[in-house]
Design an enzyme around this catalytic site. Structure first.
Site, PDB file in Angstrom:
ATOM      1  N   LYS A   1     -26.634  36.563  34.226  1.00  0.00           N
ATOM      2  CA  LYS A   1     -25.564  37.517  34.231  1.00  0.00           C
ATOM      3  C   LYS A   1     -26.203  38.636  34.949  1.00  0.00           C
ATOM      4  CE  LYS A   1     -24.635  37.802  29.745  1.00  0.00           C
ATOM      5  NZ  LYS A   1     -25.158  36.506  28.824  1.00  0.00           N
TER       6      LYS A   1
ATOM      7  N   ASP B   1     -22.307  30.476  31.280  1.00  0.00           N
ATOM      8  CA  ASP B   1     -23.184  31.052  30.269  1.00  0.00           C
ATOM      9  C   ASP B   1     -22.313  31.345  28.940  1.00  0.00           C
ATOM     10  OD1 ASP B   1     -25.735  32.476  29.043  1.00  0.00           O
ATOM     11  OD2 ASP B   1     -24.117  34.232  29.430  1.00  0.00           O
TER      12      ASP B   1
ATOM     13  N   ARG C   1     -24.796  27.544  21.656  1.00  0.00           N
ATOM     14  CA  ARG C   1     -25.866  27.658  21.075  1.00  0.00           C
ATOM     15  C   ARG C   1     -25.572  28.254  19.492  1.00  0.00           C
ATOM     16  NH1 ARG C   1     -27.638  31.757  24.872  1.00  0.00           N
ATOM     17  NH2 ARG C   1     -29.579  32.180  23.545  1.00  0.00           N
TER      18      ARG C   1
ATOM     19  N   HIS D   1     -31.165  46.260  30.507  1.00  0.00           N
ATOM     20  CA  HIS D   1     -30.823  45.370  29.397  1.00  0.00           C
ATOM     21  C   HIS D   1     -31.714  45.552  27.963  1.00  0.00           C
ATOM     22  CE1 HIS D   1     -28.921  42.006  27.662  1.00  0.00           C
ATOM     23  NE2 HIS D   1     -30.032  41.549  27.173  1.00  0.00           N
TER      24      HIS D   1
ATOM     25  N   SER E   1     -29.841  33.132  29.852  1.00  0.00           N
ATOM     26  CA  SER E   1     -28.544  33.596  29.704  1.00  0.00           C
ATOM     27  C   SER E   1     -28.496  35.060  30.294  1.00  0.00           C
ATOM     28  CB  SER E   1     -28.175  33.466  27.964  1.00  0.00           C
ATOM     29  OG  SER E   1     -27.207  34.152  27.740  1.00  0.00           O
TER      30      SER E   1
END
Length: 428
Positions: A191, A165, A172, A86, A187
């Site tokens: 996931k 989320d 947010r 990620h 967040s």
């Protein structure tokens, strides 16, 4: 039946610096996911967290509670170890595209659930959708089948993963609480943990073109996410990498696909190659694959073979010409010297203004829009030489894109020192 907790009391507790119990966090997140806790109440809690933070126990409980609002995937039936990557996002960050097929060619399975761009940071799915026929939406069965047969999949995350989320992220975005490190970390990690991957490598960007510009805060985010991975039993490593200058020489959609294919074909910019290989080595190490050199696999062409098969499996034509822009404009150098600075953020904004990105999630993007960088820091240039080419389908977008680049670069007499791309490594 009376509720176990009261949202107002929990907001006051966190606002005043108190600690939320695991049971209270479980109740809050689950009730928010089902609508019992209202948006305005959760907005107030987000702001309280923004200012007061969450300690490690609270953050772990918060992340687990978000995971528990949805489904969790299971890749244990695959015949190879799974590992994911990620990135926190940047300008020209197309690394997922060559990385996923490379790591798959080395023997791991890469379930890369990706997203779309917003603002100046590009989205992996937007880039891949520049390939004719390619589709992002896959069923769980299709994704598992592709992982088993090919070893790599890049697709959209289903709405069933950590649905709390999705609501929190949108909230947010409109309440000025996006920058909260606990909320960012939970967040991302909720996931990734729900995704079910066996290991995770994080690319945490820092610098002017990154989501978080300050190095200390970028390292804090990296440490926080690595800690959440450890709490969940998910082996996690983070590389903190520089995003003061764009990655590679292309920022946009089709232009980044083209550059990724160039890397898989044995060429491409050195920084893209170096970061792809560094992340591949981390991923393979966590997957327990220590006897394969990803540089050799890249040179062999096997990663390109996986790429072509992966694209075709999702309906894309790897041989089809990529979209070309209807309008272009080139910015020329005004004098001789060395490029000493090229700021990532203005380049990202220029690509966005040309149509490569979106201001709102529902906005369309142009596949052919983007910026080609003909010179980067350290390159010697002469007067009249191309510096940037702006690409778009709408000529009216060019003036504002060009304005974004004003002051974005400097030219000097001395070649600048090379800054390290990988600044730090955090994790086991």
């Amino acid at each position: 039946m009376a509720e176990a907790f009261d949202a107002l009391e929990l907001i006051k507790l966190k606002r005043d610096g108190g600690t939320l119990s695991t049971a209270a966090i479980d109740w809050l997140i689950s009730r928010y996911a089902t609508g019992t806790v209202a948006d305005e109440q959760m907005a107030a809690m987000n702001m309280a967290v923004f200012f007061r933070g969450l300690d490690s126990a609270e953050l772990s409980a918060w992340t687990t509670a978000m995971i528990n609002t949805g489904e969790q995937m299971d890749f244990s039936g695959l015949g190879r170890p799974t590992v994911d990557k990620h990135s926190t996002g940047g300008v020209g960050d197309k690394i997922t595209l060559p990385l996923a097929p490379l790591v798959a060619a080395c023997g791991a399975a890469v379930p890369q659930l990706s997203g779309r761009g917003l603002g100046h940071t590009g989205g992996t799915l937007d880039k891949l959708e520049a390939i004719p026929g390619w589709r992002a939406a896959l069923s769980t069965e299709e994704m598992l089948g592709q992982l088993d047969e090919i070893g790599a999949v890049i697709c959209a995350a289903g709405s069933g993963l950590a649905p709390a989320d999705h609501k929190l992220y949108a909230l947010r975005d409109v309440t000025a609480t996006v920058e909260s490190i606990p909320l960012i970390a939970s967040s991302i990690m909720s996931k990734k943990i729900a995704e079910g991957t066996g290991a995770l490598v994080l690319d945490v960007k820092t610098g002017g073109g990154a989501f978080i510009t300050e190095l200390d805060r970028s390292k804090e985010l990296a440490r926080t996410m690595v800690g959440l991975g450890a709490d969940a039993g998910l082996p996690t490593v983070a590389l903190v990498t520089d995003m003061s200058t764009p990655l590679g020489r292309a920022a946009g959609n089709a232009v980044e696909v083209a550059e990724s294919v160039e890397v898989l074909a044995g060429g491409g910019p050195a920084d893209v190659i170096d970061l792809t290989l560094a992340l591949a080595r981390e991923m393979l190490g966590l997957a327990g694959i220590d006897d394969v050199d990803p540089a050799e696999v890249l040179d062999s062409g096997r990663a390109m073979d996986v790429w072509r098969t992966m694209i075709a499996a999702q309906g894309g034509n790897p041989d089809a010409p990529l979209p070309r822009p209807r309008e272009t404009e080139t910015v020329l150098a005004g004098g001789d010297g060395y490029v000493t600075r090229l700021d990532a953020l203005p380049v990202g904004i220029a690509a966005w203004r040309l149509g490569a990105g979106r201001a709102r999630k529902e906005d369309p993007v142009q596949a052919a829009a983007g910026v080609i960088l003909h010179a980067k820091p350290g390159d010697k240039i002469t007067a009249g030489q191309p510096l940037f080419t702006l690409q778009t389908d709408d000529a009216s977008l060019i003036p504002r894109a060009r304005a974004a680049l004003d002051g974005a670069w400097e030219v000097g007499d001395q070649q600048p020192d090379t800054e390290p791309l990988i600044i730090d490594r955090i994790g086991a």
